[in-house]
Structures are given as C-alpha cells and as structure tokens.
Design a protein around this motif. Structure first.
Motif, PDB file in Angstrom:
ATOM      1  N   GLY A  98     -66.963 -27.425 -21.526  1.00  0.00           N
ATOM      2  CA  GLY A  98     -67.037 -26.025 -21.124  1.00  0.00           C
ATOM      3  C   GLY A  98     -65.816 -25.523 -20.375  1.00  0.00           C
ATOM      4  O   GLY A  98     -65.646 -24.324 -20.192  1.00  0.00           O
ATOM      5  N   TYR A  99     -64.950 -26.447 -19.976  1.00  0.00           N
ATOM      6  CA  TYR A  99     -63.792 -26.072 -19.155  1.00  0.00           C
ATOM      7  C   TYR A  99     -62.483 -26.388 -19.870  1.00  0.00           C
ATOM      8  O   TYR A  99     -61.587 -25.554 -19.991  1.00  0.00           O
ATOM      9  CB  TYR A  99     -63.868 -26.815 -17.818  1.00  0.00           C
ATOM     10  N   GLY A 100     -62.363 -27.613 -20.350  1.00  0.00           N
ATOM     11  CA  GLY A 100     -61.105 -28.043 -20.952  1.00  0.00           C
ATOM     12  C   GLY A 100     -60.475 -29.133 -20.118  1.00  0.00           C
ATOM     13  O   GLY A 100     -61.161 -29.951 -19.516  1.00  0.00           O
ATOM     14  N   TYR A 101     -59.151 -29.117 -20.060  1.00  0.00           N
ATOM     15  CA  TYR A 101     -58.434 -30.152 -19.316  1.00  0.00           C
ATOM     16  C   TYR A 101     -57.648 -29.534 -18.173  1.00  0.00           C
ATOM     17  O   TYR A 101     -57.079 -28.450 -18.311  1.00  0.00           O
ATOM     18  CB  TYR A 101     -57.470 -30.899 -20.245  1.00  0.00           C
ATOM     19  N   ASN A 102     -57.605 -30.225 -17.068  1.00  0.00           N
ATOM     20  CA  ASN A 102     -56.716 -29.840 -15.980  1.00  0.00           C
ATOM     21  C   ASN A 102     -55.311 -30.320 -16.335  1.00  0.00           C
ATOM     22  O   ASN A 102     -55.075 -31.513 -16.539  1.00  0.00           O
ATOM     23  CB  ASN A 102     -57.184 -30.481 -14.675  1.00  0.00           C
ATOM     24  N   ILE A 103     -54.389 -29.363 -16.430  1.00  0.00           N
ATOM     25  CA  ILE A 103     -53.055 -29.659 -16.956  1.00  0.00           C
ATOM     26  C   ILE A 103     -52.319 -30.693 -16.120  1.00  0.00           C
ATOM     27  O   ILE A 103     -51.802 -31.685 -16.641  1.00  0.00           O
ATOM     28  CB  ILE A 103     -52.230 -28.350 -17.065  1.00  0.00           C
ATOM     29  N   GLU A 104     -52.278 -30.474 -14.815  1.00  0.00           N
ATOM     30  CA  GLU A 104     -51.541 -31.384 -13.943  1.00  0.00           C
ATOM     31  C   GLU A 104     -52.112 -32.797 -13.993  1.00  0.00           C
ATOM     32  O   GLU A 104     -51.389 -33.771 -14.169  1.00  0.00           O
ATOM     33  CB  GLU A 104     -51.572 -30.866 -12.497  1.00  0.00           C
ATOM     34  N   LEU A 105     -53.424 -32.859 -13.896  1.00  0.00           N
ATOM     35  CA  LEU A 105     -54.101 -34.149 -13.928  1.00  0.00           C
ATOM     36  C   LEU A 105     -53.841 -34.884 -15.241  1.00  0.00           C
ATOM     37  O   LEU A 105     -53.522 -36.074 -15.255  1.00  0.00           O
ATOM     38  CB  LEU A 105     -55.602 -33.929 -13.769  1.00  0.00           C
ATOM     39  N   LEU A 106     -53.970 -34.150 -16.329  1.00  0.00           N
ATOM     40  CA  LEU A 106     -53.814 -34.777 -17.643  1.00  0.00           C
ATOM     41  C   LEU A 106     -52.385 -35.283 -17.830  1.00  0.00           C
ATOM     42  O   LEU A 106     -52.168 -36.396 -18.318  1.00  0.00           O
ATOM     43  CB  LEU A 106     -54.175 -33.790 -18.759  1.00  0.00           C
ATOM     44  N   GLN A 107     -51.420 -34.479 -17.366  1.00  0.00           N
ATOM     45  CA  GLN A 107     -50.032 -34.943 -17.499  1.00  0.00           C
ATOM     46  C   GLN A 107     -49.802 -36.218 -16.705  1.00  0.00           C
ATOM     47  O   GLN A 107     -49.175 -37.161 -17.181  1.00  0.00           O
ATOM     48  CB  GLN A 107     -49.049 -33.853 -17.045  1.00  0.00           C
ATOM     49  N   GLN A 108     -50.355 -36.236 -15.493  1.00  0.00           N
ATOM     50  CA  GLN A 108     -50.216 -37.444 -14.677  1.00  0.00           C
ATOM     51  C   GLN A 108     -50.862 -38.655 -15.335  1.00  0.00           C
ATOM     52  O   GLN A 108     -50.291 -39.741 -15.349  1.00  0.00           O
ATOM     53  CB  GLN A 108     -50.846 -37.212 -13.301  1.00  0.00           C
ATOM     54  N   GLU A 109     -52.048 -38.454 -15.890  1.00  0.00           N
ATOM     55  CA  GLU A 109     -52.749 -39.555 -16.543  1.00  0.00           C
ATOM     56  C   GLU A 109     -51.931 -40.098 -17.714  1.00  0.00           C
ATOM     57  O   GLU A 109     -51.802 -41.308 -17.895  1.00  0.00           O
ATOM     58  CB  GLU A 109     -54.124 -39.096 -17.046  1.00  0.00           C
ATOM     59  N   ILE A 110     -51.375 -39.187 -18.511  1.00  0.00           N
ATOM     60  CA  ILE A 110     -50.573 -39.618 -19.665  1.00  0.00           C
ATOM     61  C   ILE A 110     -49.336 -40.358 -19.176  1.00  0.00           C
ATOM     62  O   ILE A 110     -48.928 -41.371 -19.753  1.00  0.00           O
ATOM     63  CB  ILE A 110     -50.208 -38.419 -20.561  1.00  0.00           C
TER      64      ILE A 110
ATOM     65  N   SER B 252     -45.112 -25.963 -15.555  1.00  0.00           N
ATOM     66  CA  SER B 252     -44.020 -25.204 -14.947  1.00  0.00           C
ATOM     67  C   SER B 252     -44.211 -23.704 -15.153  1.00  0.00           C
ATOM     68  O   SER B 252     -43.539 -22.895 -14.530  1.00  0.00           O
ATOM     69  CB  SER B 252     -42.671 -25.662 -15.522  1.00  0.00           C
ATOM     70  N   LYS B 253     -45.118 -23.336 -16.039  1.00  0.00           N
ATOM     71  CA  LYS B 253     -45.472 -21.922 -16.182  1.00  0.00           C
ATOM     72  C   LYS B 253     -46.568 -21.534 -15.195  1.00  0.00           C
ATOM     73  O   LYS B 253     -47.057 -20.409 -15.221  1.00  0.00           O
ATOM     74  CB  LYS B 253     -45.945 -21.638 -17.613  1.00  0.00           C
ATOM     75  N   GLY B 254     -46.986 -22.500 -14.412  1.00  0.00           N
ATOM     76  CA  GLY B 254     -47.976 -22.211 -13.381  1.00  0.00           C
ATOM     77  C   GLY B 254     -49.416 -22.238 -13.869  1.00  0.00           C
ATOM     78  O   GLY B 254     -50.313 -21.784 -13.166  1.00  0.00           O
ATOM     79  N   LEU B 255     -49.644 -22.753 -15.068  1.00  0.00           N
ATOM     80  CA  LEU B 255     -51.010 -22.782 -15.605  1.00  0.00           C
ATOM     81  C   LEU B 255     -51.778 -23.981 -15.076  1.00  0.00           C
ATOM     82  O   LEU B 255     -51.201 -25.019 -14.775  1.00  0.00           O
ATOM     83  CB  LEU B 255     -50.964 -22.820 -17.131  1.00  0.00           C
ATOM     84  N   ASP B 256     -53.084 -23.829 -14.994  1.00  0.00           N
ATOM     85  CA  ASP B 256     -53.935 -24.874 -14.440  1.00  0.00           C
ATOM     86  C   ASP B 256     -54.713 -25.644 -15.492  1.00  0.00           C
ATOM     87  O   ASP B 256     -54.839 -26.843 -15.430  1.00  0.00           O
ATOM     88  CB  ASP B 256     -54.973 -24.258 -13.474  1.00  0.00           C
ATOM     89  N   ARG B 257     -55.306 -24.903 -16.420  1.00  0.00           N
ATOM     90  CA  ARG B 257     -56.198 -25.552 -17.376  1.00  0.00           C
ATOM     91  C   ARG B 257     -55.858 -25.147 -18.804  1.00  0.00           C
ATOM     92  O   ARG B 257     -55.261 -24.089 -19.056  1.00  0.00           O
ATOM     93  CB  ARG B 257     -57.648 -25.214 -17.073  1.00  0.00           C
ATOM     94  N   ILE B 258     -56.280 -25.996 -19.737  1.00  0.00           N
ATOM     95  CA  ILE B 258     -56.088 -25.688 -21.158  1.00  0.00           C
ATOM     96  C   ILE B 258     -57.161 -26.413 -21.963  1.00  0.00           C
ATOM     97  O   ILE B 258     -57.590 -27.505 -21.589  1.00  0.00           O
ATOM     98  CB  ILE B 258     -54.674 -26.087 -21.632  1.00  0.00           C
ATOM     99  N   SER B 259     -57.585 -25.766 -23.042  1.00  0.00           N
ATOM    100  CA  SER B 259     -58.557 -26.414 -23.930  1.00  0.00           C
ATOM    101  C   SER B 259     -57.804 -27.121 -25.045  1.00  0.00           C
ATOM    102  O   SER B 259     -56.644 -26.814 -25.337  1.00  0.00           O
ATOM    103  CB  SER B 259     -59.508 -25.377 -24.527  1.00  0.00           C
ATOM    104  N   SER B 260     -58.464 -28.065 -25.685  1.00  0.00           N
ATOM    105  CA  SER B 260     -57.830 -28.768 -26.794  1.00  0.00           C
ATOM    106  C   SER B 260     -57.448 -27.772 -27.896  1.00  0.00           C
ATOM    107  O   SER B 260     -56.433 -27.940 -28.568  1.00  0.00           O
ATOM    108  CB  SER B 260     -58.763 -29.851 -27.343  1.00  0.00           C
TER     109      SER B 260
END
Lengths: 210, 210
Positions: free
Chosen positions: A64-76, A28-36
């Motif tokens: 080298g990239y991290g996780y896609n936030i939207e995708l990871l939330q959906q997967e969880i 909701s902050k508009g971010l796309d990716r995040i690392s662990s």
DNA sequence: TAGATTGTTAATCGATTAACAATC
DNA sequence: TAGATTGTTAATCGATTAACAATC
C-alpha cells in the motif's frame, strides 16, 4: 546482509548497481518513497521484475505504500558490499590506468586504491592521486605486506596471463579486467569483471549497421 | 550479409565479438581449422551453443571437418559490420576521452574517429592523434558537414542529456556511452552501448564480497 | 474501511543444452 | 567406406511477466 537464498542469479546482480544509481537520483531530488510501478516506468523495466529482484534479498517494501527510497538504496548498497571497503591495486599506469586512478571514485563502489604499479622504469617515483607508482619488482613484497583483495589490470594483453597468475598466487581474489585477455576461462574460481571495450564497440557496430 | 532471420537475440550478438577475438588468436597461431567442440573447450562454452549461434547467420562449417578459422573470422567480421567503417566523433577530451583517442584502435572495430570536441576553451586547438580538439560551438556545423554516425560520450553525467539530444537531432544514430546517464530509456530508437564503469565495479564488489 | 501496492506463486517466454539425422 | 562433425529439431532449464491473495 539479508540474503534469503544463497545463489542469486547474475542477471539479478547486474541490475543492482542500476537500481542503486536510480535510487540515488531520486534521493537527490528530495523524494522519499516510490512504488515498483513508478520505478519501473523510470527505468524501462516491469514492476514485476523489480519486485522479484528485490525479493531475492529480503522484504524492503510495504504494501500500500511502496519503498522508502533512502532505506532501499542503503540496503542495496549493503547487498553489493559497498559499505566495507576492499583493497585494490592498479597494474599499468598508462592513459587508461591514470584516468581511472585520477577521475574515478572507487570508494563509493566498494574499493580503496592502495597501490599503483607499472613496469616502465621511467614512471617509477611519479605519483598519481598521492600514490607513488611502484616498479613491478616491488609487487610481490607489497602484496605480502598489504594483502590487496582486487587488482585492476590496465596492461597490454600479452602481459595479462603472467601478471594475473602471479597475483592469484599472492592472494588476489578478483580482477577488474581492462585487457583483451579472457581470465575467467583460466581462473574459474576468481572473480573477474571484464571491461572489454573492443567487444562493446563491435556490438555497437553491429547494432548501428542493422 | 547472410542473416537467415532478421531478429537475432542480443545474447547471441554479444558473443560474436568474443568469437571474433578467439578466432583471431587461433589464426595468429597459424591454425587452419577448428571444430565447435574444440572451440567450446577453449572458450568455456558448449559446442551446441556455438553451432546455434553461428546458425543464426548461415552455414559456415562443413560436416566431418569443422570450421575454417580464417573464413569464419571474416564472416563474423562482416556480420558485425566491421568491414564498412562508420564515422565517429568524440565528445569530451578528458583523461578517458584522450586515452580512447590515443590508445584504442577503432578502425578494427568498425569506426573511424573523425572529430573531437570539448567544451573547455583551453583545449581548443590542441591535437590528439592528428585530430584538432574543437570547441563545442562548432559541433553543429561539423555534424552537418561530416554526418557522423556515432558519438562517444566521455562527458560528465550532467551534460549527457543535452548533448545527446542535440546529437540525435543532428542525425547521430548511436552512442558509445561512458557517462553514468541512461540514454536508452530516453532514446529508445537510438543504439546505445553503455560502458558503465561504476556498475561494473559494483558488480565485482558483490562477487568478491560473497 | 477502501485503495494501493507489496510479496509470492503460477504462467509464459526465451535461451541453452542435448540428441541425432544428414553429410562431408 | 567409416569416422567425424555439422546443422537443426526437440527437451530442458532459467528468467521474465502476469496474476492475486495478503496487508499496510
């Protein structure tokens, strides 16, 4: 679902909703990716733990990239089973029960509230969130017709045993248990999630007292 | 208090309220004594664990006899700090807040509710359990006068951060947190006991889905 | 390519369980 | 005294953290 191995420890499972929540915030902050590493700082965990936890279910990141936030939330969400709504009934329409029915959105947590019951005759006929409050006499018939998966128990402790037993026999597979009665000892095969407010407050009491 | 060693792990602490509860049940059944073996069967634990847990705090049993139920319950109550009532305030008098104030006896869990606050002007002046609902404007003055130890947060998530920060600055040392906001990351030195209903329901969703 | 970060294995830490001598 | 059961030490188990090769 993508479970690598069948038995994921309950320590891991209990952290999933929190991951889900934090990822939602980031989204909701508009971010796309995040690392662990970044996520671990945010949540007060170690990066190792986050990676370990996620790897119980699959490979959701990219080196080298991290996780896609939207995708990871959906997967969880999928892992938790939030996407397939299960049917819930509420037993006990006192203050706590009403508060839950009126102000708690269960559909984003995997459940649809389909019926409300209370033994108090004076409540029968009242509606909460467009759902009529049924008398307990109708519980049996209702369950046979509608096959609820889960029951929310907001009843006095003394009634918990009998009500739970009846519901188990009617096919209910899980309880969200607000009573101070320990269902899990008695029904080891049924899913029970306890909200023992007394225990929680006493734990706080201990910590404040130190 | 009788703590042998200072740092008892939180796993142990979180089991204490449950021991307290089961011992109360036994007491109300008129029983006098119980062995760790019997109690472990009742609670679904191992006898070893019970003895280990209790030995963090002292020697409450007697070889060949077991434990005196009444005495042990009292001791656990003392360890938890239930005997010395601490002052609590409630922030947010919505359904959940009212349900807690009206139907939850905090005095047996170590707290006395001494004030209720809500930002909604229409609620000001109403009373719940003989306590008037104050406007949030009066929070500052009230805390300086009455020095509450703990605050129950029944407010929307968006307000949690600011309210908690203000309360910490006013000397509140603990939160019973019903918001979906993670206070513990932000205030690592403050005691926080979370009642994250969403997380709890999602965990149940996972378990039912398996 | 070089830098970043994952997925995963190995090491550590902590919690639970088993065993038993002490003792009521 | 003999039987029961504790308090406590030692063994096991599981969860967390650290390390690093794989790879984007």
């Amino acid at each position: 679902m993508n479970n690598k191995s069948r038995n994921v420890s309950s320590s891991v499972i209990k952290r999933l909703p929190r991951y889900h929540r934090f990822l939602g915030d980031l989204r909701s902050k508009g971010l796309d990716r995040i690392s662990s590493k970044e996520l671990s700082n945010l949540m007060g965990l170690t990066a190792s733990q986050i990676r370990q936890d996620l790897n119980c279910f699959g490979e959701f990141g990219q080196q080298g990239y991290g996780y896609n936030i939207e995708l990871l939330q959906q997967e969880i969400g999928k892992i938790l089973g939030l996407t397939k709504l299960k049917k819930a009934i509420l037993i006990g329409a006192g203050h706590m029960g009403k508060a839950l029915a009126m102000h708690f959105d269960m559909t984003t947590k995997g459940f649809n509230l389909i019926g409300i019951f209370d033994k108090k005759p004076s409540l029968s006929g009242q509606t909460v969130q467009n759902l009529p409050i049924h008398s307990m006499d109708r519980l049996d018939e209702f369950c046979r017709e509608n096959k609820p998966d889960m029951a929310i128990l907001c009843i006095p402790r003394g009634e918990a045993h009998n009500v739970a037993e009846a519901l188990v026999n009617l096919g209910v597979r899980g309880f969200w248990n607000f009573t101070h009665y320990d269902l899990s000892v008695e029904f080891p095969d049924i899913c029970v999630e306890n909200v023992h407010l007394s225990d929680s407050l006493m734990t706080l009491c201990y910590n404040i007292s130190q």
